[in-house]
Design an enzyme around this catalytic site. Structure first.
Site, mmCIF file in Angstrom:
data_model
loop_
_atom_site.group_PDB
_atom_site.id
_atom_site.type_symbol
_atom_site.label_atom_id
_atom_site.label_comp_id
_atom_site.label_asym_id
_atom_site.label_seq_id
_atom_site.Cartn_x
_atom_site.Cartn_y
_atom_site.Cartn_z
ATOM 1 N N SER A 256 -18.766 -0.359 -6.162
ATOM 2 C CA SER A 256 -18.850 -1.633 -6.922
ATOM 3 C C SER A 256 -18.959 -1.159 -8.507
ATOM 4 C CB SER A 256 -20.125 -2.484 -6.662
ATOM 5 O OG SER A 256 -21.285 -1.735 -7.151
ATOM 6 N N LYS A 257 -18.826 -2.225 -9.204
ATOM 7 C CA LYS A 257 -18.867 -1.878 -10.705
ATOM 8 C C LYS A 257 -20.216 -1.513 -11.198
ATOM 9 C CE LYS A 257 -18.334 -3.694 -15.085
ATOM 10 N NZ LYS A 257 -19.305 -2.901 -15.801
#
Ligand code: GLU
Length: 493
Positions: A256-257
């Site tokens: 994920s970010k």
């Protein structure tokens, strides 16, 4: 397999920073084309005008250049199937969208966004999948054309068959059959006249004669629609291969970010620009990403040329790959060791210059053999070798005190060493080491005690490249100055 000449492409959207996912989506089609003597091209998919930027396109091109993934056709170099930037191909998409309308495979849709939003909310309330309800499918073609010609705002949608099913084959996963009834009348051409990915990519892949579409697995759910579009045009189907997803370093869940931000905190990143800055080599990065989705032995060290030789698209794997930065470090360090001395010297030079240290080529060439084995990233050269180029070093006074000794005896030892070294005409390794070893023998102190003091005095640090080789490079004058400064420090303690 196709009998057409092999042509592959990397088709990024210039909407953000180039990361390892992009790099891998470029690497495999590059390797396939090079292995089979085909053509690899770059196509910029910039139809999302709100998110696309020229800076992002520039970064993509620079990233590919850094990695050494040279393309044969592209927006900046041209080629026989250009333009290679989708916003410059509007007229083409318009023409092809209308071909589908004329052949009955697509239809203009005049529904307003308010109406579409209303349908969406109702479907959500009834726990149905959001999709177009088909109202404009039934408008008579002449009526539709008249409305379009009068300037009424519209999009063009694919007219998905209501019955039957479609079987689309992904090279890595085999045939996947989907009921047409579960597919939407997707938009092909937007009301601003620009195409969606579904139309633009299929048209371009056809016109650019792409034989293998290698892309991220986020496009797997759209593959049935894409096959429908290709068949509606009556075109030859390319081979599709959807790459595996990247997982978090823990292996649990998609990267994920947030994971990317976390990585940055301990000196890692998944963005190529950062990786370059952090001292990763293109060789190390390529080797690392190559193995995340290509079923060759896990530890295989390969240069780009070796990858080209060994690449086989049938060995790509759909299994997700966890992002493992320790492996990246391993590959980076391994490739650093494989670089020639002049090459490594040239690559570490910018890191010294960035620190304001005037690293000259002659000295760099001498230093490289001393530090090569210790570098994990190129910027480690600062920690290991900045003292060669600094005017003075500033040792921590406590580090000058050898184990089991006090400051006064260390000062005595340092003075003795200064006496021996200053009596020598030069501090070449061969000249300086024997008298120093003789001194250690006679002094009753251990080599670790004596050379520890000398090392900290001369390099400013407790861990350094081999001491006598380093002193030879630093030179007699500077070594004696640094020893003098250390004696001062010890005497003040
Ligand atoms: N522009 C799409 C993306 O960046 C391209 C996917 C493809 O390779 O077709 O995800």
């Amino acid at each position: 397999m196709t009998s057409r000449p092999i042509r592959t492409r990397f088709a990024p959207s210039p909407t953000g920073r180039i990361h390892i996912g992009n790099a891998r989506s470029a690497l495999y089609p590059f390797l396939l084309a090079r292995h089979l003597g085909g053509t690899f091209l770059l196509r910029i998919e910039d139809t999302d005008q709100k998110r696309s930027t020229p800076e992002a396109e520039k970064e993509l091109i620079e990233g590919l250049r850094w990695l050494g993934l040279k393309y044969d056709e592209g927006p900046d170099i041209g080629g026989p199937h250009g333009p290679y930037r989708q916003t410059e191909r509007r007229a083409i998409y318009h023409e092809y969208a209308w071909k589908l309308v004329v052949s009955g495979h697509a239809f203009p849709c005049f529904c307003t966004s308010q109406r579409l939003e209303q349908i969406r909310q109702e479907q959500q309330k009834n726990k149905q999948n959001p999709r177009y309800d088909g109202v404009c499918r039934n408008i008579a073609p002449e009526d539709a054309r008249r409305r379009v010609e009068s300037g009424e705002r519209h999009v063009i949608r694919f007219k998905m068959p209501k019955e039957g099913s479609i079987t689309a084959t992904d090279l890595l996963r085999g045939p996947i059959t989907t009921e047409n009834a579960s597919l939407d009348d997707s938009v092909l051409l937007k009301s601003d006249g620009l195409p969606t990915y579904h139309l633009a990519a299929m048209v371009d892949d056809h016109l650019m004669q792409i034989t293998h579409i290698i892309r991220g697995s986020e496009w797997l759910p759209s593959m049935p629609l894409h096959i429908h579009v290709i068949r509606a045009f009556g075109w030859e189907e390319p081979v599709f291969a959807h790459l595996s997803v990247f997982l978090k370093p823990s292996g649990k869940g998609k990267l994920s970010k947030r994971d990317k931000d976390e990585a940055m905190k301990d000196g890692h990143s998944t963005f190529l620009g950062d990786m370059k800055e952090l001292g990763y080599t293109p060789e190390g990065v390529l080797n690392w990403i190559a193995l995340m989705g290509w079923g060759v032995a896990d530890g295989d060290v390969m240069t780009l040329d070796q990858m080209i030789q060994r690449f086989n698209i049938d060995n790509l794997t759909p299994s997700p790959a966890a992002v493992n930065f320790q492996k990246l470090d391993h590959f980076n360090a391994t490739h650093i060791r494989l670089l020639t001395t002049p090459d490594l010297a040239a690559r570490i030079k910018p890191y010294f210059l960035k620190e304001g240290l005037e690293a000259d080529n002659d000295t760099l060439l001498k230093i490289v053999p001393l530090i090569r084995e210790r570098l994990v990233t190129l910027d480690d050269c600062i920690a290991f070798a900045a003292f060669f180029f600094r005017e003075n070093v500033e040792p921590n006074p406590a580090d000058l005190i050898a184990k089991d000794l006090d400051a006064a005896s260390c000062a005595q030892i340092a003075k003795k060493m200064r006496e021996i070294l200053s009596s020598l005409p030069s501090l070449s390794h061969a000249e300086a080491e024997p008298p120093m070893r003789a001194y250690v023998e006679s002094s009753g102190y251990s080599p670790a005690q004596v050379f520890g003091i000398l090392r900290v005095a001369v390099t400013g640090q407790k861990v350094s490249p081999p001491l006598f080789e380093s002193m030879e490079i630093i030179g007699r004058e500077k070594v004696l100055e640094r020893l003098e400064a250390a004696i001062d420090l010890l005497e003040k303690m």
